[in-house]
Design a protein around this motif. Structure first.
Motif, PDB file in Angstrom:
ATOM      1  N   THR A 163       0.835  -1.206   0.000  1.00 55.67           N
ATOM      2  CA  THR A 163       0.000   0.000   0.000  1.00 55.67           C
ATOM      3  C   THR A 163       0.867   1.252   0.000  1.00 55.67           C
ATOM      4  OG1 THR A 163      -1.732  -1.179   1.219  1.00 55.67           O
ATOM      5  CG2 THR A 163      -1.827   1.225   1.223  1.00 55.67           C
ATOM      6  N   SER A 164       1.898   1.259   0.824  1.00 55.33           N
ATOM      7  CA  SER A 164       2.810   2.399   0.883  1.00 55.33           C
ATOM      8  C   SER A 164       3.521   2.600  -0.455  1.00 55.33           C
ATOM      9  CB  SER A 164       3.837   2.173   1.999  1.00 55.33           C
ATOM     10  OG  SER A 164       4.752   3.241   2.069  1.00 55.33           O
ATOM     11  N   GLU A 165       3.954   1.506  -1.067  1.00 54.80           N
ATOM     12  CA  GLU A 165       4.646   1.608  -2.355  1.00 54.80           C
ATOM     13  C   GLU A 165       3.709   2.081  -3.459  1.00 54.80           C
ATOM     14  OE1 GLU A 165       6.440  -2.175  -3.015  1.00 54.80           O
ATOM     15  OE2 GLU A 165       8.136  -1.781  -1.671  1.00 54.80           O
ATOM     16  N   ALA A 166       2.431   1.681  -3.402  1.00 46.40           N
ATOM     17  CA  ALA A 166       1.462   2.131  -4.403  1.00 46.40           C
ATOM     18  C   ALA A 166       1.244   3.638  -4.309  1.00 46.40           C
ATOM     19  CB  ALA A 166       0.135   1.391  -4.222  1.00 46.40           C
ATOM     20  N   LEU A 167       1.156   4.145  -3.088  1.00 47.46           N
ATOM     21  CA  LEU A 167       0.982   5.587  -2.892  1.00 47.46           C
ATOM     22  C   LEU A 167       2.227   6.345  -3.370  1.00 47.46           C
ATOM     23  CD1 LEU A 167      -0.790   5.628   0.583  1.00 47.46           C
ATOM     24  CD2 LEU A 167      -1.811   6.080  -1.651  1.00 47.46           C
ATOM     25  N   SER A 168       3.400   5.772  -3.153  1.00 49.13           N
ATOM     26  CA  SER A 168       4.639   6.393  -3.638  1.00 49.13           C
ATOM     27  C   SER A 168       4.654   6.438  -5.165  1.00 49.13           C
ATOM     28  CB  SER A 168       5.849   5.606  -3.124  1.00 49.13           C
ATOM     29  OG  SER A 168       5.937   5.680  -1.726  1.00 49.13           O
ATOM     30  N   PHE A 169       4.200   5.354  -5.780  1.00 45.10           N
ATOM     31  CA  PHE A 169       4.127   5.304  -7.248  1.00 45.10           C
ATOM     32  C   PHE A 169       3.206   6.414  -7.763  1.00 45.10           C
ATOM     33  CE2 PHE A 169       2.676   3.998 -11.376  1.00 45.10           C
ATOM     34  CZ  PHE A 169       3.733   3.306 -11.952  1.00 45.10           C
ATOM     35  N   CYS A 170       2.043   6.549  -7.104  1.00 44.50           N
ATOM     36  CA  CYS A 170       1.088   7.590  -7.509  1.00 44.50           C
ATOM     37  C   CYS A 170       1.690   8.980  -7.331  1.00 44.50           C
ATOM     38  CB  CYS A 170      -0.197   7.470  -6.697  1.00 44.50           C
ATOM     39  SG  CYS A 170      -1.182   6.008  -7.058  1.00 44.50           S
ATOM     40  N   ARG A 171       2.413   9.161  -6.247  1.00 46.10           N
ATOM     41  CA  ARG A 171       3.021  10.468  -5.981  1.00 46.10           C
ATOM     42  C   ARG A 171       4.006  10.836  -7.088  1.00 46.10           C
ATOM     43  NH1 ARG A 171       3.497  14.804  -5.708  1.00 46.10           N
ATOM     44  NH2 ARG A 171       4.306  16.228  -4.117  1.00 46.10           N
TER      45      ARG A 171
END
Length: 290
Positions: free
Chosen positions: A273-281
């Protein structure tokens, strides 16, 4: 069906001891059957070798009406229609829009590939139909325990212990105790007379519970309120032709990271989940931010 306490039991009490001779392990499938010895001495390619070893043992020994494990074989479930790999098209429609459909297809494909591989190496295995294989594969996949027996990792079918249903937080613990030469189940809290004795199948998403065990948990949350359910999503950067910062984004993400799949949960602490949000950022960052 389930297992219930006949009387009150205190915490940290050994509820049951199941001797090693009553366990079916992958080692037995590899060494105690002619078919298993032939299969595992060859150059094989199997997705789940340990499970296949147990399956080989069960399928070959249950042909003997006088075999030691016949009483156990007779009480194993005969109906597995609660597992989605056995669902028809109408039932699978209930999952429309869910990535679980792809997981079901892949799981069936892997099972078929394993069956075909065993038949390739051991043509005599074809006396068992794929439907028979699928039945036993489902039983073993949903009921096995991973244990360590005298220093050796084993995949085991444990009669009686596999009748405990799932509950979180866990109320019992299980292990193989070398000094007792037995599989044991111990209470972690007091159990009242008549209370069902439960096991924990672990922290899992409902998709995994349904796929691997044939059920889902209505409120799949831990004691701290965290939900264990996940959903698979694939995120992708805008094409280079539409994004002047495309190469800059890849410099941060990596040259092959134009798209990536994630299993998202509701918990920011979870790595995916954290990595997905980083990708989106990074996917929406401006030049200064990059």
């Amino acid at each position: 069906r389930g297992v219930h306490a006949k009387r009150r039991v205190g915490p940290y009490v050994c509820l049951v001891e199941i001797p090693l001779k009553c366990l079916i392990t992958d080692h037995m499938g590899r060494t105690e059957t002619e078919l298993g010895r032939k299969l595992f001495s060859s150059n094989y390619s199997l997705s789940t070798p340990n499970l296949i070893a147990v399956i080989v043992y069960i399928l070959t020994t249950r042909e003997d009406p006088n075999h030691f494990f016949q009483p156990y074989y007779k009480i194993l479930p005969k109906d597995y229609t609660n597992f989605p790999i056995f669902w028809d098209k109408e039932q699978l429609e209930w999952l429309r829009g869910s990535p679980l459909i792809e997981d079901i297809v892949e799981r069936k494909r892997n099972m078929r590939a394993d069956y075909d591989e065993v038949c390739r190496i051991c043509p005599e295995f074809s006396r068992f139909s794929f439907d028979e294989f699928l039945e036993v594969r489902t039983a073993v996949g949903s009921r096995n325990f991973g244990i360590v027996v005298h220093g050796n990792k084993r995949t085991a079918m444990v009669p009686y212990a596999d009748m405990l249903n799932h509950y979180r937080p866990r109320e019992t613990s299980w292990t193989f105790e070398d000094n007792k030469d037995a599989f044991t189940i111990t209470s972690l809290s007091a159990l009242q007379a008549g209370q069902q004795v439960m096991d924990s199948y672990g922290k899992k998403c409902n998709a995994k519970f349904l796929l691997h065990y044939g059920f889902a948990v209505e409120c799949n949350r831990e004691e701290d309120g965290k939900c264990q359910n996940e959903i698979y999503v694939r995120l992708a950067l805008a094409p280079a032709a539409q994004d002047s910062l495309h190469e800059s984004r890849l410099t941060v993400l990596g040259p092959t990271r134009t798209s990536r799949g994630f299993r998202l949960s509701m918990n920011i602490e979870d790595k995916a989940t954290s990595e997905a949000l980083s990708f989106c950022r990074i996917a929406v960052a401006n030049e200064e931010e990059l």
